[in-house]
Write a protein that holds these residues in place. Structure first.
Motif, short mmCIF file in Angstrom:
data_model
loop_
_atom_site.label_atom_id
_atom_site.label_comp_id
_atom_site.label_asym_id
_atom_site.label_seq_id
_atom_site.Cartn_x
_atom_site.Cartn_y
_atom_site.Cartn_z
N ASN A 62 0.83 -1.21 0.00
CA ASN A 62 0.00 0.00 0.00
C ASN A 62 0.86 1.26 0.00
OD1 ASN A 62 -2.97 -0.59 0.07
ND2 ASN A 62 -2.30 -1.95 1.72
N GLY A 63 2.13 1.10 -0.43
CA GLY A 63 2.98 2.25 -0.66
C GLY A 63 3.74 2.78 0.54
N HIS A 64 3.88 1.96 1.60
CA HIS A 64 4.56 2.42 2.81
C HIS A 64 5.60 1.40 3.26
CE1 HIS A 64 1.71 5.73 3.34
NE2 HIS A 64 0.77 4.87 2.99
N PRO A 65 6.81 1.45 2.71
CA PRO A 65 7.87 0.54 3.15
C PRO A 65 8.12 0.73 4.65
CG PRO A 65 8.51 1.69 1.15
CD PRO A 65 7.27 2.36 1.64
N PRO A 66 7.91 -0.29 5.46
CA PRO A 66 8.00 -0.10 6.90
C PRO A 66 9.42 -0.20 7.45
CG PRO A 66 7.31 -2.33 6.44
CD PRO A 66 7.42 -1.64 5.12
N ARG A 67 9.66 0.54 8.51
CA ARG A 67 10.86 0.39 9.33
C ARG A 67 10.40 -0.19 10.67
NH1 ARG A 67 11.25 3.32 4.60
NH2 ARG A 67 13.44 3.61 4.07
N PHE A 68 11.06 -1.26 11.10
CA PHE A 68 10.74 -1.88 12.37
C PHE A 68 11.86 -1.60 13.37
CE2 PHE A 68 8.13 -4.42 9.53
CZ PHE A 68 6.98 -4.68 10.28
N LEU A 69 11.52 -1.61 14.65
CA LEU A 69 12.51 -1.60 15.71
C LEU A 69 12.83 -3.05 16.05
CD1 LEU A 69 11.23 1.29 15.90
CD2 LEU A 69 11.78 1.24 18.32
N ALA A 70 14.11 -3.42 15.98
CA ALA A 70 14.51 -4.81 16.20
C ALA A 70 15.65 -4.88 17.21
CB ALA A 70 14.94 -5.45 14.88
N LEU A 84 19.51 -6.24 7.62
CA LEU A 84 18.73 -5.27 8.39
C LEU A 84 19.24 -3.86 8.18
CD1 LEU A 84 18.22 -7.24 11.73
CD2 LEU A 84 16.46 -6.67 10.06
N HIS A 85 20.56 -3.71 8.19
CA HIS A 85 21.13 -2.39 7.92
C HIS A 85 20.78 -1.94 6.50
CE1 HIS A 85 23.42 -1.48 11.51
NE2 HIS A 85 23.92 -2.71 11.53
N GLY A 86 20.78 -2.87 5.57
CA GLY A 86 20.52 -2.54 4.17
C GLY A 86 19.10 -2.09 3.91
N VAL A 87 18.16 -2.50 4.77
CA VAL A 87 16.76 -2.09 4.58
C VAL A 87 16.34 -1.07 5.63
CG1 VAL A 87 16.10 -4.21 3.40
CG2 VAL A 87 15.94 -4.12 5.88
N ASP A 88 17.32 -0.41 6.25
CA ASP A 88 17.06 0.77 7.10
C ASP A 88 16.20 0.46 8.32
OD1 ASP A 88 17.51 3.43 7.67
OD2 ASP A 88 15.74 4.13 6.57
N GLN A 89 16.41 -0.71 8.92
CA GLN A 89 15.69 -1.03 10.14
C GLN A 89 16.42 -0.40 11.34
OE1 GLN A 89 12.55 -2.72 9.53
NE2 GLN A 89 13.40 -1.96 7.62
N ILE A 90 15.77 -0.38 12.49
CA ILE A 90 16.27 0.40 13.63
C ILE A 90 16.65 -0.52 14.78
CG2 ILE A 90 15.70 2.23 15.28
CD1 ILE A 90 13.60 3.21 13.23
N PRO A 91 17.92 -0.54 15.19
CA PRO A 91 18.32 -1.41 16.31
C PRO A 91 17.90 -0.84 17.66
CG PRO A 91 20.21 -0.15 15.51
CD PRO A 91 19.06 0.16 14.59
N VAL A 92 17.49 -1.73 18.56
CA VAL A 92 17.09 -1.35 19.92
C VAL A 92 18.09 -1.94 20.89
CG1 VAL A 92 15.29 -1.47 21.67
CG2 VAL A 92 14.67 -1.28 19.26
N TYR A 93 18.74 -1.08 21.67
CA TYR A 93 19.75 -1.51 22.64
C TYR A 93 19.12 -1.48 24.03
CZ TYR A 93 22.88 -0.48 18.74
OH TYR A 93 23.48 -0.44 17.50
#
Length: 240
Positions: A62-70, A84-93
């Motif tokens: 639906n036109g919204h590439p998601p970013r997840f917190l992982a 994960l880095h290549g698809v701009d996901q977000i690391p949680v420390y």
């Protein structure tokens, strides 16, 4: 303005669609509620490790590439981490001095016009009947600080592909995955308040909204109060 997809993101999306597309039947509704002119946070219930794929599939097509917190540990794995880095996901420390990094990165992503997908419970539901649990306030705080809406997206059916905490993927026969996006959750009364009680009440509103939407999907009566993982049982709204 939203960030254009990278080649890595497109490749990952194609790979996952090639696996999950034939294994699912789409029962999707509410895409008109997904903002087209701003960043936003999509919040969803969480019953299976397949949920990020089914939710991401709905958002992506639906036109919204998601970013997840992982979890940050995933980013340290040789192959998965690079992906994960290549698809701009977000690391949680979690539990470290860098815990706030995910929030800062998330706000940056939202303010540039991209969207983030989150499971406010923080883990798979422990509710015996798979209803949403008491959620964490992170999604609400991030949305308020970034000035973006929260869109509730209830889903049901991914647990038939992969049972809660299961390891056996069951693609055949194809499973119907119902995903419904609702209108933005009204947080206009919160204003600039960020005290614990205000955030707790706003987060409970998110949980109640997702629970009501899931009850409609399942055509079942939802419990009167959510499961609290910390207490191992249901609590009243005043106690949550």
């Amino acid at each position: 303005m939203a960030t254009p997809e990278t080649r890595g993101y497109k490749a990952a999306a194609y790979f996952l669609r090639s696996i999950f597309g034939p294994a699912t039947r789409k029962d999707w509704h509410g895409a008109e509620n997904l903002p087209k002119d701003s960043g936003f946070i999509a919040v969803s219930n969480h019953v299976s490790y397949a949920d990020p794929i089914t939710l991401g599939h709905f958002l992506y097509l639906n036109g919204h590439p998601p970013r997840f917190l992982a979890k940050s540990s995933l980013f340290e794995l040789p192959v998965i981490g690079k992906a994960l880095h290549g698809v701009d996901q977000i690391p949680v420390y979690r539990g470290t001095s860098r815990a706030k990094d995910a929030v800062d990165k998330g706000i940056e992503v939202l303010r540039r016009g991209d969207m983030i997908a989150m499971f406010p419970e923080g883990t798979l539901t422990r509710d015996p009947d798979l209803w949403p649990m008491v959620a964490r306030p992170g999604a609400v705080r991030m949305a308020l600080d970034a000035g973006v809406p929260i869109i509730p997206v209830a889903q049901w059916g991914a647990h038939r592909l992969l049972a809660p905490y299961g390891k056996m993927f069951k693609p055949f026969p194809p499973k119907t995955i119902t995903v419904v996006a609702g209108p933005p959750i009204d947080l206009s009364d919160v204003g600039d308040k960020r005290d614990a009680e205000t955030l707790r009440n706003a987060t409970d509103r998110v949980t109640a909204t997702l629970t009501a939407m899931l009850a409609d999907i399942r055509q079942e009566e939802a419990p009167s109060s959510p499961w609290d993982m910390r207490k191992g049982g249901r609590v009243s709204g005043a106690e949550s």
